[in-house]
Write a protein that holds these residues in place. Structure first.
Motif, PDB file in Angstrom:
ATOM      1  N   VAL A   1      47.553 -64.637  12.371  1.00 33.86           N
ATOM      2  CA  VAL A   1      46.610 -64.660  11.260  1.00 33.86           C
ATOM      3  C   VAL A   1      46.275 -63.228  10.851  1.00 33.86           C
ATOM      4  CG1 VAL A   1      44.491 -64.691  12.636  1.00 33.86           C
ATOM      5  CG2 VAL A   1      44.515 -65.735  10.382  1.00 33.86           C
ATOM      6  N   THR A   2      46.242 -62.968   9.562  1.00 33.84           N
ATOM      7  CA  THR A   2      45.994 -61.621   9.064  1.00 33.84           C
ATOM      8  C   THR A   2      44.547 -61.477   8.619  1.00 33.84           C
ATOM      9  OG1 THR A   2      46.545 -62.155   6.763  1.00 33.84           O
ATOM     10  CG2 THR A   2      48.373 -61.532   8.234  1.00 33.84           C
ATOM     11  N   PRO A   3      44.017 -60.242   8.598  1.00 31.01           N
ATOM     12  CA  PRO A   3      42.664 -60.031   8.085  1.00 31.01           C
ATOM     13  C   PRO A   3      42.508 -60.578   6.665  1.00 31.01           C
ATOM     14  CG  PRO A   3      43.413 -58.076   9.242  1.00 31.01           C
ATOM     15  CD  PRO A   3      44.594 -58.987   9.155  1.00 31.01           C
ATOM     16  N   GLY A   4      43.551 -60.399   5.853  1.00 34.39           N
ATOM     17  CA  GLY A   4      43.486 -60.888   4.482  1.00 34.39           C
ATOM     18  C   GLY A   4      43.320 -62.393   4.411  1.00 34.39           C
ATOM     19  N   GLU A   5      43.945 -63.123   5.326  1.00 35.27           N
ATOM     20  CA  GLU A   5      43.800 -64.580   5.344  1.00 35.27           C
ATOM     21  C   GLU A   5      42.393 -64.985   5.777  1.00 35.27           C
ATOM     22  OE1 GLU A   5      48.208 -66.339   6.369  1.00 35.27           O
ATOM     23  OE2 GLU A   5      47.110 -65.312   7.972  1.00 35.27           O
ATOM     24  N   LEU A   6      41.824 -64.258   6.729  1.00 28.53           N
ATOM     25  CA  LEU A   6      40.497 -64.614   7.222  1.00 28.53           C
ATOM     26  C   LEU A   6      39.413 -64.431   6.159  1.00 28.53           C
ATOM     27  CD1 LEU A   6      40.530 -63.158  10.856  1.00 28.53           C
ATOM     28  CD2 LEU A   6      40.489 -65.568  10.191  1.00 28.53           C
ATOM     29  N   ILE A   7      39.598 -63.481   5.250  1.00 28.64           N
ATOM     30  CA  ILE A   7      38.560 -63.229   4.233  1.00 28.64           C
ATOM     31  C   ILE A   7      38.975 -63.679   2.846  1.00 28.64           C
ATOM     32  CG2 ILE A   7      37.641 -61.277   5.556  1.00 28.64           C
ATOM     33  CD1 ILE A   7      38.985 -59.409   3.526  1.00 28.64           C
ATOM     34  N   ASN A   8      40.104 -64.353   2.729  1.00 29.54           N
ATOM     35  CA  ASN A   8      40.607 -64.788   1.426  1.00 29.54           C
ATOM     36  C   ASN A   8      39.615 -65.741   0.760  1.00 29.54           C
ATOM     37  OD1 ASN A   8      42.045 -66.200  -0.672  1.00 29.54           O
ATOM     38  ND2 ASN A   8      43.959 -65.509   0.263  1.00 29.54           N
ATOM     39  N   PRO A   9      39.095 -65.422  -0.428  1.00 29.32           N
ATOM     40  CA  PRO A   9      38.096 -66.280  -1.071  1.00 29.32           C
ATOM     41  C   PRO A   9      38.669 -67.570  -1.648  1.00 29.32           C
ATOM     42  CG  PRO A   9      38.652 -64.445  -2.506  1.00 29.32           C
ATOM     43  CD  PRO A   9      39.357 -64.195  -1.215  1.00 29.32           C
ATOM     44  N   ILE A  10      39.984 -67.655  -1.736  1.00 28.43           N
ATOM     45  CA  ILE A  10      40.618 -68.838  -2.307  1.00 28.43           C
ATOM     46  C   ILE A  10      41.112 -69.796  -1.230  1.00 28.43           C
ATOM     47  CG2 ILE A  10      42.435 -69.665  -3.846  1.00 28.43           C
ATOM     48  CD1 ILE A  10      40.268 -68.010  -5.207  1.00 28.43           C
ATOM     49  N   LEU A  11      41.629 -69.243  -0.148  1.00 29.59           N
ATOM     50  CA  LEU A  11      42.214 -70.052   0.922  1.00 29.59           C
ATOM     51  C   LEU A  11      41.130 -70.817   1.689  1.00 29.59           C
ATOM     52  CD1 LEU A  11      44.850 -70.705   2.512  1.00 29.59           C
ATOM     53  CD2 LEU A  11      44.273 -68.749   3.995  1.00 29.59           C
ATOM     54  N   LYS A  12      41.192 -72.141   1.661  1.00 30.39           N
ATOM     55  CA  LYS A  12      40.238 -72.954   2.408  1.00 30.39           C
ATOM     56  C   LYS A  12      40.484 -72.836   3.904  1.00 30.39           C
ATOM     57  CE  LYS A  12      39.578 -76.637  -1.035  1.00 30.39           C
ATOM     58  NZ  LYS A  12      39.670 -78.097  -1.271  1.00 30.39           N
ATOM     59  N   GLY A  13      39.403 -73.021   4.672  1.00 24.16           N
ATOM     60  CA  GLY A  13      39.548 -72.982   6.117  1.00 24.16           C
ATOM     61  C   GLY A  13      40.498 -74.041   6.625  1.00 24.16           C
ATOM     62  N   SER A  14      40.439 -75.234   6.038  1.00 22.20           N
ATOM     63  CA  SER A  14      41.334 -76.316   6.459  1.00 22.20           C
ATOM     64  C   SER A  14      42.786 -75.959   6.198  1.00 22.20           C
ATOM     65  CB  SER A  14      40.972 -77.609   5.725  1.00 22.20           C
ATOM     66  OG  SER A  14      41.006 -77.425   4.312  1.00 22.20           O
ATOM     67  N   GLU A  15      43.041 -75.261   5.088  1.00 22.58           N
ATOM     68  CA  GLU A  15      44.407 -74.848   4.765  1.00 22.58           C
ATOM     69  C   GLU A  15      44.901 -73.786   5.741  1.00 22.58           C
ATOM     70  OE1 GLU A  15      43.877 -73.562   0.778  1.00 22.58           O
ATOM     71  OE2 GLU A  15      44.163 -75.557  -0.095  1.00 22.58           O
ATOM     72  N   LEU A  16      44.024 -72.852   6.096  1.00 21.85           N
ATOM     73  CA  LEU A  16      44.400 -71.802   7.044  1.00 21.85           C
ATOM     74  C   LEU A  16      44.740 -72.408   8.399  1.00 21.85           C
ATOM     75  CD1 LEU A  16      44.719 -68.903   8.003  1.00 21.85           C
ATOM     76  CD2 LEU A  16      42.231 -68.754   8.222  1.00 21.85           C
ATOM     77  N   LEU A  17      43.921 -73.337   8.864  1.00 19.47           N
ATOM     78  CA  LEU A  17      44.182 -73.969  10.159  1.00 19.47           C
ATOM     79  C   LEU A  17      45.450 -74.808  10.119  1.00 19.47           C
ATOM     80  CD1 LEU A  17      40.547 -74.957  11.151  1.00 19.47           C
ATOM     81  CD2 LEU A  17      41.948 -73.160  12.173  1.00 19.47           C
ATOM     82  N   TYR A  18      45.694 -75.454   8.997  1.00 15.51           N
ATOM     83  CA  TYR A  18      46.924 -76.233   8.862  1.00 15.51           C
ATOM     84  C   TYR A  18      48.139 -75.314   8.907  1.00 15.51           C
ATOM     85  CZ  TYR A  18      50.613 -79.143   6.895  1.00 15.51           C
ATOM     86  OH  TYR A  18      51.797 -79.808   6.693  1.00 15.51           O
ATOM     87  N   ASN A  19      48.041 -74.179   8.203  1.00 10.70           N
ATOM     88  CA  ASN A  19      49.151 -73.223   8.202  1.00 10.70           C
ATOM     89  C   ASN A  19      49.465 -72.744   9.616  1.00 10.70           C
ATOM     90  OD1 ASN A  19      49.271 -73.430   5.421  1.00 10.70           O
ATOM     91  ND2 ASN A  19      48.132 -71.533   5.048  1.00 10.70           N
ATOM     92  N   LEU A  20      48.421 -72.566  10.423  1.00  9.88           N
ATOM     93  CA  LEU A  20      48.612 -72.048  11.778  1.00  9.88           C
ATOM     94  C   LEU A  20      49.137 -73.112  12.744  1.00  9.88           C
ATOM     95  CD1 LEU A  20      45.402 -69.862  12.320  1.00  9.88           C
ATOM     96  CD2 LEU A  20      47.752 -69.034  12.108  1.00  9.88           C
ATOM     97  N   TYR A  21      48.566 -74.306  12.682  1.00 10.71           N
ATOM     98  CA  TYR A  21      48.776 -75.263  13.765  1.00 10.71           C
ATOM     99  C   TYR A  21      49.347 -76.613  13.334  1.00 10.71           C
ATOM    100  CZ  TYR A  21      45.887 -71.984  16.402  1.00 10.71           C
ATOM    101  OH  TYR A  21      45.388 -70.864  17.008  1.00 10.71           O
TER     102      TYR A  21
END
Length: 304
Positions: free
Chosen positions: A219-239
């Motif tokens: 996970v990148t710093p940019g992904e953690l603070i991305n104002p567009i990327l939902k948390g659910s989408e980030l977790l899905y991308n990872l796992y």
């Protein structure tokens, strides 16, 4: 309108608990937008100070998100460096506040330094970070302390879990400005205790934990603070390959716990002589360091 509200809650100012479906790994994802921007801008901190306080706020939310009762989770640092102290806390279910103290002259030297040493030592110096769980008078107060060592407050807390709790933990925190406004995010995963005595089960759990760590490290710093990327989408991308269960999210608010009633109760614990010394023309003024609120209580009010 409902879609806009859902988008905001899921994207910003939220704790998203989760668990990997097939592995004994749990975690929490924190996303902060206007809440952290308001807190950090309230005192016009220099960016270096604001960044450390932001880390403290994310930690308070990630760790405090585990509380299953009404209480306050506090992260506090004390050091001999430029940033003398950081205090960040979350009052359940999600009220955040924070404050930092710093020495302007030392801060200028730290910012000008090109030292290759750890960032924490450079700005906070030698000292400690403590976290406190306060659940009121009916429960015991708990506090853990660890040295300020590492390149971030997240690393300091990883050290605590490793040395004191012996609980495998990985923390990732990012904070930066996006379009001139502060944003922050954090990812925390922990390995659930393995109660099996079977070697092949333990080997499988170890492999699952290594896999979860490897994925979290991407996970990148940019992904953690991305104002567009939902948390659910980030977790899905990872796992998504291993499966991930999402639990009910907790909303986070920029909300201080101070009030005129609390100030009044505190002042009533002092003796008449002390109160007279604190008063100016019969009025005691109290300032909240966290939210800058000012309270004026007359000596007459304290007699009632």
């Amino acid at each position: 309108m409902p879609d806009e509200l859902d988008q905001k809650i899921l994207t910003d100012n939220v704790i998203q608990p989760f668990q990997m479906a097939k592995a004994g790994v749990r975690g929490r994802l924190v996303r902060l937008g206007d809440a952290i921007d308001s807190i950090l801008n309230r005192h016009a901190y220099p960016d270096s100070v604001a960044a450390f306080l932001g880390e403290g706020l994310v930690l308070a939310a990630m760790l405090g998100g585990a509380l299953k009762f009404e209480g306050i989770f506090t992260v506090q640092t004390k050091g001999d460096g430029a940033i003398t102290m950081i205090a960040a806390d979350m009052t359940t279910p999600g009220s955040l506040r924070g404050y930092a103290g710093f020495d302007e002259d030392k801060l200028a030297l730290a910012e000008a330094s090109e030292s290759d040493g750890d960032r924490v030592e450079r700005f906070l110096g030698k000292g400690y970070v403590a976290f406190t769980i306060d659940a009121g008078v009916e429960r015991n107060r708990y506090q853990g302390i660890v040295d300020l060592e590492g390149d971030s407050l997240a690393k300091c807390m990883e050290n605590y879990f490793d040395k004191s709790e012996q609980l495998d933990t990985l923390l990732r925190i990012a904070i930066d400005k996006v379009d001139g406004k502060w944003r922050a995010g954090g990812l925390m995963i922990q390995r659930l205790p393995d109660e099996s005595s079977l070697d092949f089960v333990k080997d499988e759990e170890e492999e699952n934990w290594r896999n979860a760590q490897a994925l979290a490290a991407t996970v990148t710093p940019g992904e953690l603070i991305n104002p567009i990327l939902k948390g659910s989408e980030l977790l899905y991308n990872l796992y998504h390959e291993d499966g991930v269960w999402l639990y009910d999210p907790q909303e986070l608010l920029d909300q201080c716990s101070c009030s005129a009633g609390r100030v009044l109760t505190t002042l009533k614990s002092f003796g008449e002589t002390d109160l007279s010394d604190m008063a100016d023309d019969g009025v005691i003024t109290a300032d909240c360091q966290f939210c800058n609120s000012k309270y004026e209580i007359s000596l007459e009010e304290l007699k009632n």
